[in-house]
Design an enzyme around this catalytic site. Sequence first.
Site, PDB file in Angstrom:
ATOM      1  N   HIS A  41     103.783 -18.470  65.758  1.00 56.63           N
ATOM      2  CA  HIS A  41     103.290 -17.580  65.003  1.00 56.63           C
ATOM      3  C   HIS A  41     102.429 -18.310  64.036  1.00 56.63           C
ATOM      4  O   HIS A  41     101.296 -17.728  63.640  1.00 56.63           O
ATOM      5  CB  HIS A  41     104.641 -17.138  63.978  1.00 56.63           C
ATOM      6  CG  HIS A  41     105.324 -16.083  64.628  1.00 56.63           C
ATOM      7  ND1 HIS A  41     106.568 -16.512  64.901  1.00 56.63           N
ATOM      8  CD2 HIS A  41     105.312 -14.642  65.264  1.00 56.63           C
ATOM      9  CE1 HIS A  41     107.341 -15.573  65.574  1.00 56.63           C
ATOM     10  NE2 HIS A  41     106.579 -14.665  65.981  1.00 56.63           N
ATOM     11  N   GLN A  65     110.823  -0.114  69.300  1.00 54.52           N
ATOM     12  CA  GLN A  65     110.436  -0.792  70.544  1.00 54.52           C
ATOM     13  C   GLN A  65     111.766  -1.511  71.038  1.00 54.52           C
ATOM     14  O   GLN A  65     111.705  -2.391  72.145  1.00 54.52           O
ATOM     15  CB  GLN A  65     109.346  -2.097  70.485  1.00 54.52           C
ATOM     16  CG  GLN A  65     109.818  -3.087  69.605  1.00 54.52           C
ATOM     17  CD  GLN A  65     108.525  -3.981  69.043  1.00 54.52           C
ATOM     18  OE1 GLN A  65     107.515  -3.651  68.377  1.00 54.52           O
ATOM     19  NE2 GLN A  65     108.092  -5.238  69.742  1.00 54.52           N
TER      20      GLN A  65
HETATM   21  O1  PAF Z   1     104.901  -9.253  69.340  1.00 57.07           O
HETATM   22  C1  PAF Z   1     105.787  -8.973  68.301  1.00 57.07           C
HETATM   23  O2  PAF Z   1     106.497  -9.655  67.533  1.00 57.07           O
HETATM   24  C2  PAF Z   1     105.706  -7.257  68.262  1.00 57.07           C
HETATM   25  O3  PAF Z   1     105.940  -6.757  69.599  1.00 57.07           O
HETATM   26  C3  PAF Z   1     104.756  -6.752  67.445  1.00 57.07           C
HETATM   27  C4  PAF Z   1     103.261  -7.021  67.997  1.00 57.07           C
HETATM   28  C5  PAF Z   1     104.699  -7.478  65.899  1.00 57.07           C
HETATM   29  C6  PAF Z   1     104.918  -5.238  67.262  1.00 57.07           C
HETATM   30  O4  PAF Z   1     106.400  -4.900  66.573  1.00 57.07           O
END
Ligand code: PAF
Length: 286
Positions: A41, A65
Site C-alpha cells: 500500500h 465485496q
Molecule cells: O483492493 C482493495 O483493497 C479493495 O478491493 C478496494 C479497491 C479498496 C475496494 O474496496
Amino acid sequence: MRNETRVVRTVRSLRRTLEAWTREGERIALVPTMGALHTGHMALVRAARRKAERVVVSIFVNPAQFAPNEDFATYPRTFRQDVRKLSVAGVDLVYAPAVEQMYPDGFATRIVPDGAAVAGLEDTVRPHFFGGVATVVGKLLLQVRPDLALFGEKDYQQLKVVTRLARDLDLDTRVVGVPTVREKDGLALSSRNVYLSEGERGRAVALPQALRKAAEAIASGQPVARALSQGRAALARAGFQVDYFEARDAETLAPLKRGQRQQVRLLAAARLGSTRLIDNLAVPQG
Ligand code: PAF
C-alpha cells in the site's frame, strides 16, 4: 511545510477539503484501501505523491465485496497504525467513512461490471466480488473526483475491471496500476498473509515460483496448456488447492487466441489451509 494528515468520515467534510485544493488547481490522487496497510500500500502512496500535489487514502472495509462465508468480520483492522503510517508518508487526507455513510438506509443502487475483464478467474469463485468492488470504487471516485486513482497490480483483474469502469462511466479519473511489491522470497504482499501459519508461509512461495516457471516456459515457446498444467501440479504438490491458474490477454483479460501475438498475463488463485492467495505475472515477450 505540509499540514498534518486529516481524517474525515463524511462526504460533506471530504468535499469541503477537496474544494479548497481544486480551487488552488492542485492535482488530487486517490489510493483506495481497506486498511491493514503494508509495504505494498505504501508503494501506492509513494507513487501517488510523485504524481499529484494532494494524496487522499480511503480506508473502508467494504462489506459489499465479501460473501456471507468470507472474512469480513475478521478482516484485519489496524486503523490507528494505518493513520500513523500515512501521516509519516505525507498523506494529506484519510477518508474513513462508516458503513452507514457509504450504504445508508435504503441504499439500492449497484454497479454491475460486465465484459471480458470480469469474466472468469475471480468471478467464477467469488461471483459477488466485482459487483461489490465496482459499486464502492464507483462511489469513491464520485465522492473524491480525483485526477488519478492508484491500484496495485497484485489484484490485476480488479485493476482491469476498475479501469473499464472509469472509462465506461466517463469519469475524469485516470486509473494507474502500480507493480506488485514482494517479500524477498517472491511472495506478493497481501493483508491476508497474516492468516498463514509458519509452515504455510514457508510453502506459500510455491505460488510465485509456479507463476515464474510457467511464464518462462511460455516465453521459451512451450505450449501454454502444458505450462499451465505443470503450474497447477506444482501448486498441488506444495499443498495448495488451486482455484485457477490461467493465461489471459494482458490488456483485455480475454482468453488467448490461437496463433495471435499478444501480451500474456498469468493469473492464479489458490488456497493454503483456510488462506486464499492470489498472484499474477507478465509473460516476458520474446
Ligand atoms: O483492493 C482493495 O483493497 C479493495 O478491493 C478496494 C479497491 C479498496 C475496494 O474496496
